[in-house]
Write a protein that holds these residues in place. Structure first.
Motif, PDB file in Angstrom:
ATOM      1  N   ALA A   1       0.810  -1.217   0.000  1.00  0.00           N
ATOM      2  CA  ALA A   1       0.000   0.000   0.000  1.00  0.00           C
ATOM      3  C   ALA A   1       0.842   1.265   0.000  1.00  0.00           C
ATOM      4  O   ALA A   1       0.298   2.370  -0.156  1.00  0.00           O
ATOM      5  N   LEU A   2       2.159   1.144   0.160  1.00  0.00           N
ATOM      6  CA  LEU A   2       2.997   2.344   0.253  1.00  0.00           C
ATOM      7  C   LEU A   2       2.904   3.251  -0.973  1.00  0.00           C
ATOM      8  O   LEU A   2       2.853   4.477  -0.827  1.00  0.00           O
ATOM      9  N   PRO A   3       2.848   2.723  -2.213  1.00  0.00           N
ATOM     10  CA  PRO A   3       2.666   3.631  -3.355  1.00  0.00           C
ATOM     11  C   PRO A   3       1.355   4.422  -3.279  1.00  0.00           C
ATOM     12  O   PRO A   3       1.312   5.596  -3.675  1.00  0.00           O
ATOM     13  N   THR A   4       0.292   3.790  -2.755  1.00  0.00           N
ATOM     14  CA  THR A   4      -0.977   4.497  -2.593  1.00  0.00           C
ATOM     15  C   THR A   4      -0.844   5.607  -1.560  1.00  0.00           C
ATOM     16  O   THR A   4      -1.368   6.714  -1.729  1.00  0.00           O
ATOM     17  N   VAL A   5      -0.122   5.324  -0.485  1.00  0.00           N
ATOM     18  CA  VAL A   5       0.108   6.343   0.537  1.00  0.00           C
ATOM     19  C   VAL A   5       0.852   7.533  -0.064  1.00  0.00           C
ATOM     20  O   VAL A   5       0.506   8.698   0.176  1.00  0.00           O
TER      21      VAL A   5
ATOM     22  N   CYS B   1      -3.171   8.322   1.869  1.00  0.00           N
ATOM     23  CA  CYS B   1      -4.018   7.490   2.725  1.00  0.00           C
ATOM     24  C   CYS B   1      -3.728   6.030   2.431  1.00  0.00           C
ATOM     25  O   CYS B   1      -3.110   5.691   1.432  1.00  0.00           O
ATOM     26  N   VAL B   2      -4.181   5.161   3.333  1.00  0.00           N
ATOM     27  CA  VAL B   2      -4.236   3.728   3.080  1.00  0.00           C
ATOM     28  C   VAL B   2      -5.657   3.431   2.617  1.00  0.00           C
ATOM     29  O   VAL B   2      -6.616   3.937   3.209  1.00  0.00           O
ATOM     30  N   ALA B   3      -5.812   2.655   1.564  1.00  0.00           N
ATOM     31  CA  ALA B   3      -7.142   2.404   1.015  1.00  0.00           C
ATOM     32  C   ALA B   3      -7.316   0.940   0.646  1.00  0.00           C
ATOM     33  O   ALA B   3      -6.394   0.306   0.130  1.00  0.00           O
ATOM     34  N   ASP B   4      -8.488   0.409   0.928  1.00  0.00           N
ATOM     35  CA  ASP B   4      -8.873  -0.947   0.520  1.00  0.00           C
ATOM     36  C   ASP B   4     -10.383  -1.028   0.690  1.00  0.00           C
ATOM     37  O   ASP B   4     -11.029  -0.037   1.046  1.00  0.00           O
ATOM     38  N   SER B   5     -10.928  -2.224   0.478  1.00  0.00           N
ATOM     39  CA  SER B   5     -12.365  -2.416   0.646  1.00  0.00           C
ATOM     40  C   SER B   5     -12.705  -3.065   1.981  1.00  0.00           C
ATOM     41  O   SER B   5     -13.860  -3.416   2.223  1.00  0.00           O
ATOM     42  N   LEU B   6     -11.730  -3.248   2.862  1.00  0.00           N
ATOM     43  CA  LEU B   6     -11.983  -3.752   4.208  1.00  0.00           C
ATOM     44  C   LEU B   6     -12.609  -2.663   5.072  1.00  0.00           C
ATOM     45  O   LEU B   6     -12.294  -1.477   4.923  1.00  0.00           O
ATOM     46  N   ARG B   7     -13.471  -3.083   6.001  1.00  0.00           N
ATOM     47  CA  ARG B   7     -14.039  -2.133   6.951  1.00  0.00           C
ATOM     48  C   ARG B   7     -12.937  -1.532   7.820  1.00  0.00           C
ATOM     49  O   ARG B   7     -12.028  -2.246   8.260  1.00  0.00           O
ATOM     50  N   PRO B   8     -13.002  -0.236   8.109  1.00  0.00           N
ATOM     51  CA  PRO B   8     -11.931   0.376   8.914  1.00  0.00           C
ATOM     52  C   PRO B   8     -11.882  -0.133  10.345  1.00  0.00           C
ATOM     53  O   PRO B   8     -10.811  -0.143  10.964  1.00  0.00           O
ATOM     54  N   ASP B   9     -13.030  -0.555  10.887  1.00  0.00           N
ATOM     55  CA  ASP B   9     -13.110  -0.963  12.290  1.00  0.00           C
ATOM     56  C   ASP B   9     -13.072  -2.465  12.475  1.00  0.00           C
ATOM     57  O   ASP B   9     -13.326  -2.975  13.571  1.00  0.00           O
ATOM     58  N   LEU B  10     -12.737  -3.193  11.412  1.00  0.00           N
ATOM     59  CA  LEU B  10     -12.764  -4.659  11.468  1.00  0.00           C
ATOM     60  C   LEU B  10     -11.447  -5.205  12.005  1.00  0.00           C
ATOM     61  O   LEU B  10     -10.413  -5.094  11.339  1.00  0.00           O
ATOM     62  N   PRO B  11     -11.433  -5.809  13.210  1.00  0.00           N
ATOM     63  CA  PRO B  11     -10.183  -6.418  13.679  1.00  0.00           C
ATOM     64  C   PRO B  11      -9.962  -7.754  12.978  1.00  0.00           C
ATOM     65  O   PRO B  11     -10.827  -8.629  13.018  1.00  0.00           O
TER      66      PRO B  11
ATOM     67  N   LEU C   1      -0.137   3.019  12.665  1.00  0.00           N
ATOM     68  CA  LEU C   1       1.213   2.494  12.862  1.00  0.00           C
ATOM     69  C   LEU C   1       2.107   2.822  11.678  1.00  0.00           C
ATOM     70  O   LEU C   1       3.282   3.178  11.848  1.00  0.00           O
ATOM     71  N   LEU C   2       1.557   2.698  10.478  1.00  0.00           N
ATOM     72  CA  LEU C   2       2.336   3.023   9.288  1.00  0.00           C
ATOM     73  C   LEU C   2       2.642   4.507   9.244  1.00  0.00           C
ATOM     74  O   LEU C   2       3.777   4.920   8.943  1.00  0.00           O
ATOM     75  N   GLY C   3       1.664   5.346   9.558  1.00  0.00           N
ATOM     76  CA  GLY C   3       1.875   6.789   9.559  1.00  0.00           C
ATOM     77  C   GLY C   3       2.940   7.228  10.542  1.00  0.00           C
ATOM     78  O   GLY C   3       3.734   8.134  10.260  1.00  0.00           O
TER      79      GLY C   3
ATOM     80  N   VAL D   1      -7.973  -2.762 -11.255  1.00  0.00           N
ATOM     81  CA  VAL D   1      -7.815  -2.897 -12.715  1.00  0.00           C
ATOM     82  C   VAL D   1      -6.845  -1.836 -13.219  1.00  0.00           C
ATOM     83  O   VAL D   1      -5.979  -2.120 -14.060  1.00  0.00           O
ATOM     84  N   GLY D   2      -6.957  -0.633 -12.682  1.00  0.00           N
ATOM     85  CA  GLY D   2      -6.020   0.415 -13.059  1.00  0.00           C
ATOM     86  C   GLY D   2      -4.587   0.103 -12.673  1.00  0.00           C
ATOM     87  O   GLY D   2      -3.639   0.574 -13.312  1.00  0.00           O
ATOM     88  N   ALA D   3      -4.417  -0.712 -11.631  1.00  0.00           N
ATOM     89  CA  ALA D   3      -3.079  -1.116 -11.183  1.00  0.00           C
ATOM     90  C   ALA D   3      -2.559  -2.350 -11.908  1.00  0.00           C
ATOM     91  O   ALA D   3      -1.451  -2.810 -11.620  1.00  0.00           O
TER      92      ALA D   3
END
Length: 281
Positions: free
Chosen positions: A148-152, A157-167, A209-211, A234-236
């Motif tokens: 995800a570092l290139p996206t950052v 930001c960090v981006a995906d389709s996972l819920r932000p609050d999902l452990p 943690l990454l930030g 798809v763009g990636a």
């Protein structure tokens, strides 16, 4: 002799390093490694070629198998099944007496898990060979965050389709490789072993943690809608089918259908904090 598939990949190369030079290793990959090292015999060929894999497994005391994923392939199911059939055919034909398979948490489910569906079918294929089999089911790799570092850098930001609050449990690739190497040496354990890392983390916690390591306090995590995530992948360079299967996997996680039961035996040691500095560097 121990045969290791995917020997130049992120899991396989660590298995090879853990085994050699104490064990003789036949290192199977699509291209020759830059430096094989003592005790390592490169074995280069196509993972969908049953005859090639039969030769790779023949004479080995144990074999590590995996389904290589190519996100560019337009029909992921057909591609994964072709590789899976080749591996199972080779296990039967070679006489290899013990197999360790890299699978995934959630592979007990037959459908609705995206990429993981192929691993469900492969577990069944290898079980049907009758060869003593250990199935390793790791969870989400910590190292996925490194990708995800290139996206950052591009979007902040960090981006995906996972819920932000999902452990979700997250495991380091090195811990998976260590478990595989130990099993390949001893050739005693069979059945299914989950590998869940040291603790569960949400994507919001991962971003924080990454930030902190990047000197970007408050780095946000953004959950993309599934259609936007597919477009982004798809763009990636992902094929549309591969992008949809990624989203199918994250949907199964978001809905709680993929979940592990943490025990002392499947809790591995390497923490996010132990490896994030290396990615940032």
């Amino acid at each position: 002799m121990i045969t290791v598939m995917g020997a130049t990949g992120r899991v396989g190369r660590r298995i090879v390093a853990a085994l050699a030079p104490g064990e003789r290793v036949r290192a199977v990959s699509r291209s020759a490694p830059g430096h094989a090292g003592p005790g390592v015999d490169p074995y280069v060929g196509d993972a969908a070629d049953a005859a090639f894999l039969t030769g790779a497994f023949r004479g080995a005391d144990a074999a590590f198998t995996m389904l290589p994923v190519d996100a560019h392939e337009p029909d992921q199911r057909a591609a994964q099944d072709a590789k899976g059939e080749a591996i199972a055919t080779a296990v039967r034909g070679s006489g290899v007496p013990y197999v360790v398979m890299l699978s995934s948490l959630g592979a007990e489910l037959a459908s609705g898990t995206g990429f993981i569906e192929a691993l469900h079918r492969q577990e069944r294929r290898l079980a049907a060979t009758g060869v003593p089999l250990l199935v390793l089911r790791p969870t989400w790799f910590l190292e996925n965050t490194a990708e995800a570092l290139p996206t950052v850098e591009a979007l902040g930001c960090v981006a995906d389709s996972l819920r932000p609050d999902l452990p979700i449990p997250m495991v380091a690739v090195q811990d998976v490789a260590t478990a595989a190497a130990d099993a390949l040496r001893t050739r005693e354990r069979t059945g299914v072993v989950e590998l869940l890392g040291p603790r569960d983390l949400t994507q919001t916690e991962v971003a924080a943690l990454l930030g902190a390591q990047l000197g970007r306090p408050g780095l946000p995590y953004v959950q993309l809608p599934e259609t936007e995530m597919v477009d982004a992948l798809v763009g990636a360079g992902f094929s549309p089918d591969a992008a949809r299967r990624h989203v199918g996997m994250t949907r199964a996680l978001n809905e709680g259908r993929i979940a592990g039961h943490r025990t002392a035996g499947n809790t591995t040691p390497t923490r996010f904090e132990d490896v994030v500095g290396e990615w940032v560097a």
